[in-house]
Structures are given as C-alpha cells and as structure tokens.
Design an enzyme around this catalytic site. Sequence first.
Site, PDB file in Angstrom:
ATOM      1  N   LYS A  20      -5.566  -1.699  -2.490  1.00 49.74           N
ATOM      2  CA  LYS A  20      -6.672  -1.524  -1.527  1.00 49.74           C
ATOM      3  C   LYS A  20      -7.358  -2.866  -1.272  1.00 49.74           C
ATOM      4  CE  LYS A  20      -7.051   3.162  -1.106  1.00 49.74           C
ATOM      5  NZ  LYS A  20      -7.327   4.006   0.049  1.00 49.74           N
ATOM      6  N   ARG A  48      -6.697  10.463 -10.466  1.00 52.11           N
ATOM      7  CA  ARG A  48      -6.020  11.165  -9.351  1.00 52.11           C
ATOM      8  C   ARG A  48      -5.532  10.096  -8.389  1.00 52.11           C
ATOM      9  NH1 ARG A  48      -6.077  10.413  -4.445  1.00 52.11           N
ATOM     10  NH2 ARG A  48      -8.032  11.238  -3.665  1.00 52.11           N
ATOM     11  N   ASP A  71     -14.309   6.180  -1.334  1.00 50.84           N
ATOM     12  CA  ASP A  71     -13.313   6.040  -0.271  1.00 50.84           C
ATOM     13  C   ASP A  71     -12.648   7.374   0.065  1.00 50.84           C
ATOM     14  OD1 ASP A  71     -11.619   4.635   1.490  1.00 50.84           O
ATOM     15  OD2 ASP A  71     -10.065   4.547  -0.041  1.00 50.84           O
ATOM     16  N   ASP A  72     -12.375   8.180  -0.950  1.00 51.01           N
ATOM     17  CA  ASP A  72     -11.642   9.426  -0.699  1.00 51.01           C
ATOM     18  C   ASP A  72     -12.504  10.471  -0.004  1.00 51.01           C
ATOM     19  OD1 ASP A  72      -9.059   8.754  -2.069  1.00 51.01           O
ATOM     20  OD2 ASP A  72     -10.504   8.331  -3.650  1.00 51.01           O
ATOM     21  N   GLU A 125     -12.559   4.829  -6.130  1.00 51.54           N
ATOM     22  CA  GLU A 125     -11.245   5.183  -5.603  1.00 51.54           C
ATOM     23  C   GLU A 125     -10.502   6.112  -6.556  1.00 51.54           C
ATOM     24  OE1 GLU A 125     -10.190   3.939  -2.528  1.00 51.54           O
ATOM     25  OE2 GLU A 125      -8.651   5.469  -2.740  1.00 51.54           O
ATOM     26  N   ASP A 126      -9.991   7.183  -6.029  1.00 47.21           N
ATOM     27  CA  ASP A 126      -9.067   8.055  -6.745  1.00 47.21           C
ATOM     28  C   ASP A 126      -9.575   8.519  -8.115  1.00 47.21           C
ATOM     29  OD1 ASP A 126      -7.621   7.774  -4.474  1.00 47.21           O
ATOM     30  OD2 ASP A 126      -5.878   6.826  -5.382  1.00 47.21           O
ATOM     31  N   TYR A 178       0.869  -1.180   0.000  1.00 46.17           N
ATOM     32  CA  TYR A 178       0.000   0.000   0.000  1.00 46.17           C
ATOM     33  C   TYR A 178       0.906   1.230   0.000  1.00 46.17           C
ATOM     34  CZ  TYR A 178      -4.120   2.688   1.639  1.00 46.17           C
ATOM     35  OH  TYR A 178      -5.153   3.582   1.784  1.00 46.17           O
ATOM     36  N   ASN A 233      -5.038   7.088   7.935  1.00 51.56           N
ATOM     37  CA  ASN A 233      -5.280   6.621   6.566  1.00 51.56           C
ATOM     38  C   ASN A 233      -6.587   5.856   6.529  1.00 51.56           C
ATOM     39  OD1 ASN A 233      -5.091   4.708   4.196  1.00 51.56           O
ATOM     40  ND2 ASN A 233      -3.242   5.922   3.899  1.00 51.56           N
ATOM     41  N   ASN A 236      -0.785  11.572   0.504  1.00 49.01           N
ATOM     42  CA  ASN A 236      -0.002  10.385   0.136  1.00 49.01           C
ATOM     43  C   ASN A 236       0.603  10.560  -1.246  1.00 49.01           C
ATOM     44  OD1 ASN A 236      -0.771   8.804   2.454  1.00 49.01           O
ATOM     45  ND2 ASN A 236      -2.794   8.654   1.548  1.00 49.01           N
ATOM     46  N   ALA A 270     -11.079  14.931  -0.773  1.00 49.22           N
ATOM     47  CA  ALA A 270     -10.791  14.506   0.592  1.00 49.22           C
ATOM     48  C   ALA A 270     -11.039  15.655   1.577  1.00 49.22           C
ATOM     49  CB  ALA A 270      -9.355  14.002   0.688  1.00 49.22           C
TER      50      ALA A 270
HETATM   51  N1  LIG Z   1      -4.782   9.907   4.387  1.00 49.78           N
HETATM   52  C1  LIG Z   1      -5.755   9.426   3.661  1.00 49.78           C
HETATM   53  O1  LIG Z   1      -6.418   8.448   4.024  1.00 49.78           O
HETATM   54  C2  LIG Z   1      -6.098  10.076   2.377  1.00 49.78           C
HETATM   55  C3  LIG Z   1      -5.272  10.983   1.801  1.00 49.78           C
HETATM   56  N2  LIG Z   1      -5.613  11.563   0.609  1.00 49.78           N
HETATM   57  C4  LIG Z   1      -4.651  12.452   0.002  1.00 49.78           C
HETATM   58  O2  LIG Z   1      -5.160  13.748  -0.081  1.00 49.78           O
HETATM   59  C5  LIG Z   1      -4.557  14.400  -1.179  1.00 49.78           C
HETATM   60  C6  LIG Z   1      -5.641  15.162  -1.922  1.00 49.78           C
HETATM   61  O3  LIG Z   1      -6.606  14.285  -2.419  1.00 49.78           O
HETATM   62  P1  LIG Z   1      -7.957  14.865  -3.048  1.00 49.78           P
HETATM   63  O4  LIG Z   1      -8.658  15.753  -2.101  1.00 49.78           O
HETATM   64  O5  LIG Z   1      -8.728  13.737  -3.574  1.00 49.78           O
HETATM   65  O6  LIG Z   1      -7.366  15.737  -4.236  1.00 49.78           O
HETATM   66  P2  LIG Z   1      -8.047  16.923  -4.975  1.00 49.78           P
HETATM   67  O7  LIG Z   1      -7.295  17.113  -6.220  1.00 49.78           O
HETATM   68  O8  LIG Z   1      -9.512  16.710  -5.053  1.00 49.78           O
HETATM   69  O9  LIG Z   1      -7.802  18.187  -4.008  1.00 49.78           O
HETATM   70  C7  LIG Z   1      -6.569  18.777  -3.754  1.00 49.78           C
HETATM   71  C8  LIG Z   1      -6.816  20.122  -3.101  1.00 49.78           C
HETATM   72  O10 LIG Z   1      -5.599  20.637  -2.662  1.00 49.78           O
HETATM   73  C9  LIG Z   1      -5.483  21.990  -3.094  1.00 49.78           C
HETATM   74  N3  LIG Z   1      -4.081  22.323  -3.229  1.00 49.78           N
HETATM   75  C10 LIG Z   1      -3.150  21.731  -3.996  1.00 49.78           C
HETATM   76  N4  LIG Z   1      -1.953  22.323  -3.831  1.00 49.78           N
HETATM   77  C11 LIG Z   1      -2.149  23.314  -2.942  1.00 49.78           C
HETATM   78  C12 LIG Z   1      -1.318  24.321  -2.383  1.00 49.78           C
HETATM   79  N5  LIG Z   1      -0.028  24.381  -2.678  1.00 49.78           N
HETATM   80  N6  LIG Z   1      -1.875  25.171  -1.513  1.00 49.78           N
HETATM   81  C13 LIG Z   1      -3.167  25.113  -1.189  1.00 49.78           C
HETATM   82  N7  LIG Z   1      -4.010  24.203  -1.698  1.00 49.78           N
HETATM   83  C14 LIG Z   1      -3.508  23.318  -2.556  1.00 49.78           C
HETATM   84  C15 LIG Z   1      -6.245  22.037  -4.403  1.00 49.78           C
HETATM   85  O11 LIG Z   1      -6.597  23.366  -4.688  1.00 49.78           O
HETATM   86  P3  LIG Z   1      -7.460  23.787  -5.985  1.00 49.78           P
HETATM   87  O12 LIG Z   1      -8.850  23.323  -5.668  1.00 49.78           O
HETATM   88  O13 LIG Z   1      -7.349  25.257  -6.037  1.00 49.78           O
HETATM   89  O14 LIG Z   1      -6.865  23.083  -7.127  1.00 49.78           O
HETATM   90  C16 LIG Z   1      -7.435  21.153  -4.041  1.00 49.78           C
HETATM   91  O15 LIG Z   1      -8.423  21.900  -3.373  1.00 49.78           O
HETATM   92  C17 LIG Z   1      -3.848  13.337  -1.986  1.00 49.78           C
HETATM   93  O16 LIG Z   1      -2.468  13.417  -1.756  1.00 49.78           O
HETATM   94  C18 LIG Z   1      -4.338  12.047  -1.408  1.00 49.78           C
HETATM   95  O17 LIG Z   1      -3.353  11.062  -1.418  1.00 49.78           O
HETATM   96  C19 LIG Z   1      -6.793  11.305  -0.012  1.00 49.78           C
HETATM   97  C20 LIG Z   1      -7.650  10.391   0.515  1.00 49.78           C
HETATM   98  C21 LIG Z   1      -7.330   9.668   1.721  1.00 49.78           C
HETATM   99  C1  LIG Z   2      -5.357   6.787   0.950  1.00 47.63           C
HETATM  100  C2  LIG Z   2      -6.070   7.245  -0.205  1.00 47.63           C
HETATM  101  O1  LIG Z   2      -7.168   6.802  -0.489  1.00 47.63           O
HETATM  102  C3  LIG Z   2      -5.483   8.263  -1.032  1.00 47.63           C
HETATM  103  O2  LIG Z   2      -4.425   8.766  -0.710  1.00 47.63           O
HETATM  104  O3  LIG Z   2      -6.088   8.586  -2.060  1.00 47.63           O
HETATM  105 MG   LIG Z   3      -7.717   7.259  -2.468  1.00 44.86          MG
END
Ligand SMILES: NC(=O)C1=CN([C@@H]2O[C@H](COP(=O)(O)OP(=O)(O)OC[C@H]3O[C@@H](n4cnc5c(N)ncnc54)[C@H](OP(=O)(O)O)[C@@H]3O)[C@@H](O)[C@H]2O)C=CC1
Ligand SMILES: CC(=O)C(=O)O
Ligand SMILES: [Mg+2]
Length: 620
Positions: free
Chosen positions: A213, A195, A307-308, A284-285, A142, A507, A457, A344
């Site tokens: 996963k 993504r 999941d996200d 997912e993603d 993972y 996570n 991540n 997320a």
């Molecule tokens: N720990 C866990 O279990 C999980 C972790 N994640 C992680 O979360 C991260 C984001 O996922 P997700 O939400 O789906 O992605 P998205 O692409 O949907 O969202 C990313 C967000 O981050 C913002 N962003 C990016 N760079 C910057 C910056 N430098 N300053 C401020 N804001 C910024 C983007 O802004 P804008 O809208 O303006 O583009 C957007 O709003 C990934 O790395 C993923 O791995 C996700 C799911 C689970």
């Molecule tokens: C953990 C997870 O689902 C992600 O980083 O997208």
């Molecule tokens: Mg994910």
Amino acid sequence: MTSSHPLSTTTSLASIESRVQAASLDQHRGYAQNHYAEVHQDHEPEYFDKTMASGYQFLREPQWNKGLAFTPDQRINKNLTGLIPHTIESYQTQCARAMKMIQSRPTPIDKYLYLSSLKAENIDLFYRVVMDNIRELMPLVYTPTIGDVCLQYSSLYTRPEALYISIKQRRSIRTMLRNWPCKKPEICVVTDGSRILGLGDLGINGVGISIGKLALYTAAAGIDPSKTLPIVLDCGTDNETNLQDPLYLGLRQRRVPVDVQQEFMDEFMDAVKDVFPEMVVQFEDFETEKAFKYLDRYRNTHRCFNDDVQGTGAVVLGGYIGAVENSGVPLEEQRLVFMGAGSAGVGVAKQLMEYYTRRGLTTQEARDKFWLVDTKGLVTHDRGDRLAEHKKYFARTDNRERQFRTLEEVIEYVKPSALVGLTATFGCFTEPTIRALKWSVDAGGAGRRPILFPLSNPLTKAECTFEQAMEWTDGQAIFASGSPFSPITKNTGGESGPVTYLPNQGNNVYVFPGLGLGAILAKATRVTDEMVYTAADALSKSLTADELHAGLIYPRIERVREASLVVAREVMKAARRDGVSDLPEEQWVEWEEWGDVALVSFIKSQVYDPVSFADAKGRL
Ligand SMILES: NC(=O)C1=CN([C@@H]2O[C@H](COP(=O)(O)OP(=O)(O)OC[C@H]3O[C@@H](n4cnc5c(N)ncnc54)[C@H](OP(=O)(O)O)[C@@H]3O)[C@@H](O)[C@H]2O)C=CC1
Ligand SMILES: CC(=O)C(=O)O
Ligand SMILES: [Mg+2]
C-alpha cells in the site's frame, strides 16, 4: 540507513540461528523475543551523512543511488569512477533493462522479487519503472500478487522493509519508532495481519500489505518514499500453517485476547502520537471487530482512518455515481444487495447511504435501499442469532413471513439493480444469481443495465470473473472488481465487428493515496467523514471525456496519479471546511484568490517524482 537500524538485531538473530539446529530454533526464537522485550535504547539512532558519503557507501544507499545515471562530475565528486560501468544511461534505458528483466521472470512472485530488489537498490529507478508501467506492474506490487507474497512472506524474507513490533516488545514501542531511519515519516500503514485481503489471518506475514500500500502512496500520489512507514503489529496468529512453519517470522503463539490487544493498540497509538505527532495512520486489514473498534476509538484523537471501511466506502461510492448514470436506472429506483456484511460491506453501504441522504432521501428511505447478506442469509433483526454490533444498523425486518437464507432467495425477493460482493468467497456470484440480477433489471424497462461489483481480493477470492459477468449478462453489466481483470473482445457476428468490453478496477487504491496526501498537505489534525465523502465525490468527477465515453466509471489506471491529485486537492479543501486544517488561514485565502490553480501547483510542488535523466544532471 542508520547504524542502529533494526537490521542489526536481525543480523544478530541470524547469527544465533546459524549456530543452532532446526530442532531448537523455536526455543532460541522464544529467547530472542523475550530478550527484545527488555531492550530499551535511550540514544538517538545515527545516520549517514549524504554529503560525507562516497564510493560504495553512496551506491549502496537506495535513496542516493542513481544506477548508471550519475553524471561525470557526480562520479568524480563521489569517488564512483571505476565502481560502475563507464557508460552513462538515461532513466529510460535503465527502465527498459528493468522491464526486460521483469518480463523474463517466469512467475509473478519472481517478478515481484526482482522489483523488490530494485527498490532496495535504487528507489528512484523502482518508482520510475512502476509509474511508467503501472498497468503491468501494479498487479505485482499490489493485489493480486501481494496476496501470494504475504502468504509466503516468511520464506521470501531477505531484508527488513518495515517496523515489526511484537506485543512482547510493548515496552519499547517508542524506541522502535525512533529506530526508523526517517525522522519525520508522514504516512504509516499499520496492520495486525488478522484479515489480509480475503486471505484471512496471516500473522506477521501480513506486513506485505503495508509495504504494498505504501509503494502505491508513492507511485499513485507522489508521497516521498522516505516519508512512508510500513508497520506490522505481531499479536500472534491463529493460522496453523504459520504456527507449524519453521521459517515463520512471527510470534509462535495464538492471537492474544481482544482486550489485551486493545491495551497494546492504545500504547502503540500513544507512542505514535508522541514520536511522530504529524504522521497520518492508515489502519489496514484488521479483522472486522477490531477494524470498527479502533476507528471509533482513535478517529477523534489521532490523525487516522481505516482503509477497508472508509477508503473502500469512498472508492465504491466514487464508482457507483458513474455506474448509476450509465445504468439507466434512476438513483431513487436503485435497490442494492450486498453479499458480505463485514468491515468493507458495512463501510461501503454507509458511504452510499450518505450519498442518498445528501440527495434528499431521509435516513430511513436511504437505509431501506440496502439488503445485506452474510453467511447466515439476509441480515435481519429477528433471524434468531445474536447480530454483531456492526450489522445492526442495516439489519432489516423483511423476514416476518419468510426466511431468506441464500443469495438467490434474496435476489428473487428484492429484485435489485446492483449487486456488490465483499465476501472473500470465490465464485459466490453464481450463474443463476447473475442472470437473476439481469432479469430483475430488464424487467424495469429496456436499455437498463445491472451494476455488478465483485470487489473481493485477490483474484482467487473474486465473487465472479469478468468473463462470467459478461457472459451471463450478455455484456450488459457495469462491472468493477477489486483486483484487475483484462478486457474481453467478442466477435458478435454483427456488422460492426468485434466488441471490446472494458472492466473497471474498484479498488481503494483510487482513494487512499489521495486521501492520505490531502490530509498530510492540509496538516489535518483529524480525518473527518467530510474528507472521506469528498474523496469519493472528487474521484467520481476525475474522469476524462474519453473515459466517460468509453463507459468507464473509474479513471484508467495509467491516470491514477492525476486522479489522486484531484482527490487530494478536494480533501484539503474539505479539511479546511471542517476546521481541522492546521495550515495558516492566510495561506488558504491566498490560494483561494487563484481558484484551484494555486492549490494544484502547491500540491505538485510537494510531491515526489523520480528524477528524469535531465534532472539527474543536477546536484546530488
Ligand atoms: N476492492 C477493494 O478495494 C476492497 C476489497 N476488500 C475485500 O473485501 C473482502 C471482505 O473484506 P472485509 O469486509 O474486511 O471482511 P470481513 O471478514 O469483515 O467480512 C466478510 C463478510 O463476508 C461474509 N461472507 C463470507 N463468506 C460468505 C458467503 N459465502 N456468503 C455470504 N456472506 C459471506 C461474512 O459473513 P459473516 O459475517 O456471517 O461471517 C462477512 O459478513 C476481502 O476479500 C477484501 O479483500 C476489502 C477492502 C477493499
Ligand atoms: C484492497 C483492500 O484494502 C483489501 O482487499 O483489503
Ligand atoms: Mg485492505
């Protein structure tokens, strides 16, 4: 395995390719892809019969192979004598050999490849090794290693492990689903690769995340591996590296428009419902817009969840409840800044908001606790851009007199108690921002601690490291990251000797396996918000006294399976409360008479546990 498994089409593609030069590879691939679009099989796939199989045929089936654990009788009955060394080994010995091999491999990818081969040869041994060494091996199967695997998936490819459905094959989706060797899969993880973790659009290479996963569905919740179905929907990719890579396995075209993918997705979801009506689907993603759209579109018509959005929301809430207790800042005084307002970020903020409203705050009071920041700064209604739909709910009006463009400005203005990172941007929690967070918490009174969750991540995308968090908060931060960091031991120079700081891994692996298992066992016709919220609540209550004493906010990863069981149990009950469980009412009444004991023993009776040596003495 089936005689008409997708392996056969892969093999024929391989033989075509071996006859052409690299220069004409793309042309042939294009031919093959269009050709597949016409394929429509109307016959059922054939399956080997386990009772009839013998000799090598038996050994080569990963679900039957026991390596060297076959008993003398089994060896005779299945014509295995001479085909494997004479010695009989316990699973423990075989695990020890596997661990020795893994540890001898130089890089995480090499270790992953070894594990992947093991899975393809001997499933029970693979899961025994992973489960018994989960702290060491989860980072390989993972995040973070799976991120590297996805980046290189097309180069690393040796064997099929998933269903690969391209938009050009849309007329054959049902056929492809029926080709899957398991007739009744229970859980599917599907991605379109748009993504993947924080790595962006990886196209078909994103299939690694579905595979990873699902390995955790088995290792962390005990879903039978033969009942899991990884799927990638290939809708093209906008990733230039992939498009230029001669080995790239996906469609060599840019991503199709959103409305075209929507039609494909509708067809896919309809086909899933027809062919596997009881299967739970985990999205997912998918990139932000699609993540929200598909969840809204299918949540009331299909057994599915995202999941996200939901799994992450639940896992962060599960940890936040404990973090608030440890922080010394009362719930009503908490102020949360989120960096990242994507699927997320918004999913987590909504789940936390739900917690606040259940604790008596009005919707407005709860919403006012959140400040979301994206690439343009604080998300507000009037900052001069057209806000994406998913951001509107948390958009604020704070900037009437002043614009907040940077995280520093937002922290200085909000004086938060918690900082959550879901940006996929390494290092964006800088020293000044983390020190400012600590300062604003300290200002509220002695003994208060900041909550700091850099959740992106893989590790290369984490908003800050554990070491930085400890350094810049003098060891005070209550820390959780998406991918695992190691504990840190510091010599403080005091009389009490060195201090060890323990990180948490925030996570969704603490939620999706139990949520999926609960939904499956309850025969839930939908995955409701109540089931998701209950998963978070159950997770927060699943820590042992020892874990609480150590200041942890999530169970130790070695106990993830126990935590999943608690989550699954409560999710099942929530499904019944919401009226979406298809189990007979008499069954629930009978369980209720025994409290949780009967339900727990039912769950335990249903989950897969790779055999121990003693079990291996039993029948095949
Ligand atoms: N720990 C866990 O279990 C999980 C972790 N994640 C992680 O979360 C991260 C984001 O996922 P997700 O939400 O789906 O992605 P998205 O692409 O949907 O969202 C990313 C967000 O981050 C913002 N962003 C990016 N760079 C910057 C910056 N430098 N300053 C401020 N804001 C910024 C983007 O802004 P804008 O809208 O303006 O583009 C957007 O709003 C990934 O790395 C993923 O791995 C996700 C799911 C689970
Ligand atoms: C953990 C997870 O689902 C992600 O980083 O997208
Ligand atoms: Mg994910």
